[in-house]
Enzyme design. Structure first.
Site, mmCIF file in Angstrom:
data_model
loop_
_atom_site.group_PDB
_atom_site.id
_atom_site.type_symbol
_atom_site.label_atom_id
_atom_site.label_comp_id
_atom_site.label_asym_id
_atom_site.label_seq_id
_atom_site.Cartn_x
_atom_site.Cartn_y
_atom_site.Cartn_z
ATOM 1 N N LYS A 132 0.840 -1.202 0.000
ATOM 2 C CA LYS A 132 0.000 0.000 0.000
ATOM 3 C C LYS A 132 0.874 1.250 0.000
ATOM 4 C CE LYS A 132 -1.769 2.909 2.860
ATOM 5 N NZ LYS A 132 -1.727 4.155 2.067
ATOM 6 N N GLY A 168 6.891 4.650 8.353
ATOM 7 C CA GLY A 168 6.087 5.853 8.547
ATOM 8 C C GLY A 168 6.315 6.417 9.933
ATOM 9 N N SER A 169 5.319 7.087 10.456
ATOM 10 C CA SER A 169 5.483 7.776 11.733
ATOM 11 C C SER A 169 5.452 6.786 12.899
ATOM 12 C CB SER A 169 4.363 8.791 11.892
ATOM 13 O OG SER A 169 3.114 8.131 11.855
ATOM 14 N N THR A 170 6.071 7.174 13.980
ATOM 15 C CA THR A 170 6.083 6.343 15.189
ATOM 16 C C THR A 170 4.657 6.170 15.710
ATOM 17 O OG1 THR A 170 8.344 6.919 15.707
ATOM 18 C CG2 THR A 170 6.970 6.275 17.567
ATOM 19 N N GLU A 171 3.869 7.219 15.600
ATOM 20 C CA GLU A 171 2.479 7.172 16.057
ATOM 21 C C GLU A 171 1.695 6.059 15.326
ATOM 22 O OE1 GLU A 171 0.832 10.890 14.996
ATOM 23 O OE2 GLU A 171 -1.181 10.393 15.718
ATOM 24 N N GLY A 192 3.042 3.612 13.660
ATOM 25 C CA GLY A 192 3.738 2.358 13.953
ATOM 26 C C GLY A 192 3.128 1.655 15.163
ATOM 27 N N GLU A 205 9.936 0.848 10.366
ATOM 28 C CA GLU A 205 10.941 1.906 10.176
ATOM 29 C C GLU A 205 10.226 3.200 10.483
ATOM 30 O OE1 GLU A 205 14.032 1.431 9.610
ATOM 31 O OE2 GLU A 205 13.915 -0.697 9.118
ATOM 32 N N CYS A 207 13.557 10.563 7.212
ATOM 33 C CA CYS A 207 13.446 10.028 8.574
ATOM 34 C C CYS A 207 14.765 10.214 9.320
ATOM 35 C CB CYS A 207 13.078 8.570 8.509
ATOM 36 S SG CYS A 207 14.081 7.674 7.324
ATOM 37 N N GLU A 226 9.958 15.298 15.916
ATOM 38 C CA GLU A 226 10.332 15.252 14.502
ATOM 39 C C GLU A 226 9.478 16.266 13.728
ATOM 40 O OE1 GLU A 226 9.079 11.773 12.239
ATOM 41 O OE2 GLU A 226 11.059 11.723 11.300
HETATM 42 P P1 NAP Z 1 2.385 8.017 8.288
HETATM 43 O O1 NAP Z 1 1.306 8.990 8.412
HETATM 44 O O2 NAP Z 1 2.715 7.153 9.446
HETATM 45 O O3 NAP Z 1 2.022 7.144 7.004
HETATM 46 C C1 NAP Z 1 2.819 6.108 6.511
HETATM 47 C C2 NAP Z 1 1.946 5.083 5.829
HETATM 48 O O4 NAP Z 1 1.039 4.498 6.782
HETATM 49 C C3 NAP Z 1 1.050 5.666 4.738
HETATM 50 O O5 NAP Z 1 0.927 4.726 3.696
HETATM 51 C C4 NAP Z 1 -0.257 5.853 5.485
HETATM 52 O O6 NAP Z 1 -1.402 5.938 4.669
HETATM 53 C C5 NAP Z 1 -0.296 4.623 6.341
HETATM 54 N N1 NAP Z 1 -1.197 4.720 7.492
HETATM 55 C C6 NAP Z 1 -1.670 5.836 8.108
HETATM 56 N N2 NAP Z 1 -2.510 5.490 9.119
HETATM 57 C C7 NAP Z 1 -2.559 4.138 9.135
HETATM 58 C C8 NAP Z 1 -3.236 3.185 9.947
HETATM 59 N N3 NAP Z 1 -4.040 3.555 10.944
HETATM 60 N N4 NAP Z 1 -3.048 1.874 9.693
HETATM 61 C C9 NAP Z 1 -2.227 1.462 8.699
HETATM 62 N N5 NAP Z 1 -1.574 2.326 7.888
HETATM 63 C C10 NAP Z 1 -1.722 3.637 8.114
HETATM 64 O O7 NAP Z 1 3.761 8.697 7.916
HETATM 65 P P2 NAP Z 1 4.022 9.811 6.816
HETATM 66 O O8 NAP Z 1 3.641 11.124 7.353
HETATM 67 O O9 NAP Z 1 3.464 9.396 5.504
HETATM 68 O O10 NAP Z 1 5.604 9.686 6.659
HETATM 69 C C11 NAP Z 1 6.463 10.370 7.460
HETATM 70 C C12 NAP Z 1 7.010 9.510 8.605
HETATM 71 O O11 NAP Z 1 7.648 8.356 8.082
HETATM 72 C C13 NAP Z 1 8.033 10.229 9.404
HETATM 73 O O12 NAP Z 1 7.823 10.014 10.772
HETATM 74 C C14 NAP Z 1 9.338 9.578 8.975
HETATM 75 O O13 NAP Z 1 10.361 9.663 9.907
HETATM 76 C C15 NAP Z 1 8.913 8.187 8.705
HETATM 77 N N6 NAP Z 1 9.844 7.521 7.795
HETATM 78 C C16 NAP Z 1 10.698 6.599 8.314
HETATM 79 C C17 NAP Z 1 11.616 5.958 7.482
HETATM 80 C C18 NAP Z 1 12.568 4.943 8.048
HETATM 81 O O14 NAP Z 1 13.153 4.227 7.269
HETATM 82 N N7 NAP Z 1 12.714 4.859 9.353
HETATM 83 C C19 NAP Z 1 11.642 6.260 6.119
HETATM 84 C C20 NAP Z 1 10.762 7.212 5.631
HETATM 85 C C21 NAP Z 1 9.857 7.839 6.492
HETATM 86 P P3 NAP Z 1 -1.812 7.398 4.091
HETATM 87 O O15 NAP Z 1 -1.057 7.501 2.864
HETATM 88 O O16 NAP Z 1 -3.285 7.370 3.852
HETATM 89 O O17 NAP Z 1 -1.455 8.401 5.118
#
Ligand code: NAP
Ligand code: MG
Length: 502
Positions: free
Chosen positions: A199, A252-255, A257, A275, A309, A406
């Protein structure tokens, strides 16, 4: 800093891809969503709608998981030799490389990043990752293990381990490196023989869907890779909670996660790798080569507009060189050309979405209320597209939101330090542990500090150096497990111990 005029031209392949609504890839068929709903995808440089994409939800995820399960249990995939799997990954890399230009253009249009970056970083790293993982397909070996079995005196055994694919894997990825994150996820899953439901992020689904076309062209068997775009709360949540998914890999975000872990626990205790976010310390010592450290510190935070990230978002500089380093980074920020990604002059594009713009701007306002001072930047640029000035904040300290949380935008908090012996504790004073960097000529001290830093990646006299062979991931609340390298494959395989009495 000013936003340059919008002008872009994309190649024929990309234009054709954008011309019609994009469906989901399920069982090797481009499939309309059960709801028949499509969502708008926009160009963050202008806010204009560039594509319509299927809004997958629970029913579609169910269909995709069924297709992946069939492919895993009974299609040609489980019978395919490791060498053939490796060849298919290599083929995917070749096809992607052949169409590098159009993938780079789509990425820039969808995410906003400069085309020069999509071309030099995102696409080549994705190609390289597939090639690296292609090589691993034939090398996932078990071992033979001498056993003693104390209660079976005199008996003889032969014991060995098999490495087997985990099964059907759900993969949920973010928007900051859309194609590359898809590659990081798909590469090890396919090399180890898993099947996948991917996804992509709602803001940036285009390059993953376009990759789906190459997956069909390469000749992957039916149902091995399924791609379901949609929203996190519906499609993502359904995937994380699905009782027939064996593992979920999330970036994605820790929240979010934490929600993934909960959903996995409450459904079938599927395996989870994560991640997550970061707030990485970048430490410049008094003896550092400032000609390298100053642009290095600017690159650490401004690359990809701070939407990394592992961004070096907490800059610690020894007090004796603090002004010199901070002035240098601020000067670099002032000179940066911010504009839409198709302008070859652009070094920084827009943030990915209006939501992200609002989020970064609210951190800037909060920082200013708490006493942080922007020596450069600090606000939005213009009112069209989601551009923010590269920003350096000083007079910052722990306890301020801009230091602790962050931001995921081009904003660095700069803080002086006096005692080199205390900097590891200061750097580690965060809930995150994704990356850290050290700039110094004292290489022995740098190695010692690298051991004390609680971070999955430590860069010495460099920043943002990635390679498919190097494991990447987080300590603490930055995640569970590793992407890339040999380490990623362990997390897509189960180990089976087989014991034979001779
Ligand atoms: P996000 O809001 O956590 O979204 C990431 C993914 O999760 C998206 O595909 C999102 O769908 C999906 N998602 C959202 N809510 C969900 C739920 N309740 N259940 C299952 N999936 C859900 O993060 P973001 O704002 O897109 O990305 C930024 C974050 O990613 C930052 O915190 C960054 O540090 C982290 N990140 C980490 C790495 C690493 O390798 N550690 C790499 C890149 C980014 P939607 O598209 O609909 O929101
Ligand atoms: Mg977009």
């Amino acid at each position: 800093m000013s936003v340059t005029a919008e002008k872009f031209q994309i190649s024929e392949g990309g234009a054709r891809f954008l011309a019609s609504p994009r469906n989901m890839l399920i069982g090797n068929e481009w499939t309309a969503p059960a709801s028949n709903r499509y969502f708008d995808v926009e160009n963050p440089a202008s806010g204009e709608v560039i594509a319509h994409v299927a809004e997958g939800a629970k029913e579609d995820i169910d269909g995709a998981v069924r297709a992946a399960r069939r492919a895993f249990e009974s299609g040609s995939w489980p019978r395919m030799s490791a060498s053939e799997r490796g060849r298919l990954l290599w083929k995917l890399a070749d096809l992607l490389e052949d169409r590098a230009q159009e993938f780079a253009e789509l990425e820039t249009l969808d995410n906003g990043k400069p085309l020069t970056v999509s071309k030099a970083v995102d696409v080549p790293l994705a190609v390289d990752l597939f090639r690296y993982m292609a090589g691993w397909a034939t090398k996932l070996e078990g071992s033979t293990i001498p056993v003693s079995v104390p209660y079976a005196q005199g008996a003889e055994f032969l014991a060995y381990t098999l490495r087997e694919p985990v099964g059907v894997v759900g993969q949920i990825i973010p928007w900051n490196f859309p194609l590359l994150m898809a590659a990081w996820k798909l590469g090890p899953a396919l090399a180890s023989g898993c099947t996948v439901v991917l996804k992509p992020a709602e803001q940036t689904p285009l390059s993953a869907l376009h990759l789906g076309e190459l997956i069909l062209q390469a000749g992957y068997p039916e149902g091995v890779v399924n791609i379901v775009p949609g929203f996190g709360e519906t499609a993502g949540a359904a995937l994380a909670a699905h009782p027939d998914v064996d593992k979920v890999a999330f970036t994605g975000s820790t929240e979010v996660g934490k929600l993934i872990v909960k959903a996995a626990g409450e459904s079938n205790l599927k395996k989870v790798t994560l991640e997550l976010g970061g707030k990485s310390p970048n430490i410049v010592f008094a003896d550092a080569d400032l000609k390298a450290a100053v642009p290095g510190a600017a690159n650490a935070i401004f690359f990809n507009h701070g939407q990394c990230c592992c961004a070096g978002s907490r800059l610690y500089v020894h007090r004796s060189v603090f002004d010199q380093v901070i002035d240098g980074v601020a000067e670099r920020a002032k000179q940066m050309s911010v504009g839409q990604g198709f302008d070859p002059q652009s070094e920084m594009g827009p943030l990915v979405s209006h939501d992200q713009l609002t989020c970064v701007c609210s951190y800037l306002e909060q920082g200013s209320r708490e006493g942080a001072r922007a020596i450069v930047g600090g606000k939005r640029i213009g009112d069209r597209g989601y551009f923010v000035e590269p920003t350096v904040l000083v007079d910052t300290q722990p306890g301020m939101k801009v230091v602790d949380e962050e931001i995921f935008g081009p904003v660095v908090t700069a803080m002086p330090f006096d005692d080199p012996d205390e900097i590891a504790a200061v750097a580690n004073d965060t809930i995150y542990g994704l990356a850290a960097a050290v700039w110094t000529k004292d290489i022995s001290m740098a190695h010692k500090l690298a051991r004390r830093l609680k971070a999955g990646s430590v860069w010495i006299n460099c920043y943002n150096v990635f390679d498919a062979a190097l494991p990447f991931g987080g300590y603490k609340q930055s995640g569970w497990g590793r992407e890339m390298g040999r380490a990623a494959l362990d997390l897509y395989t189960e180990i089976k111990a087989v014991t034979i009495q001779l």
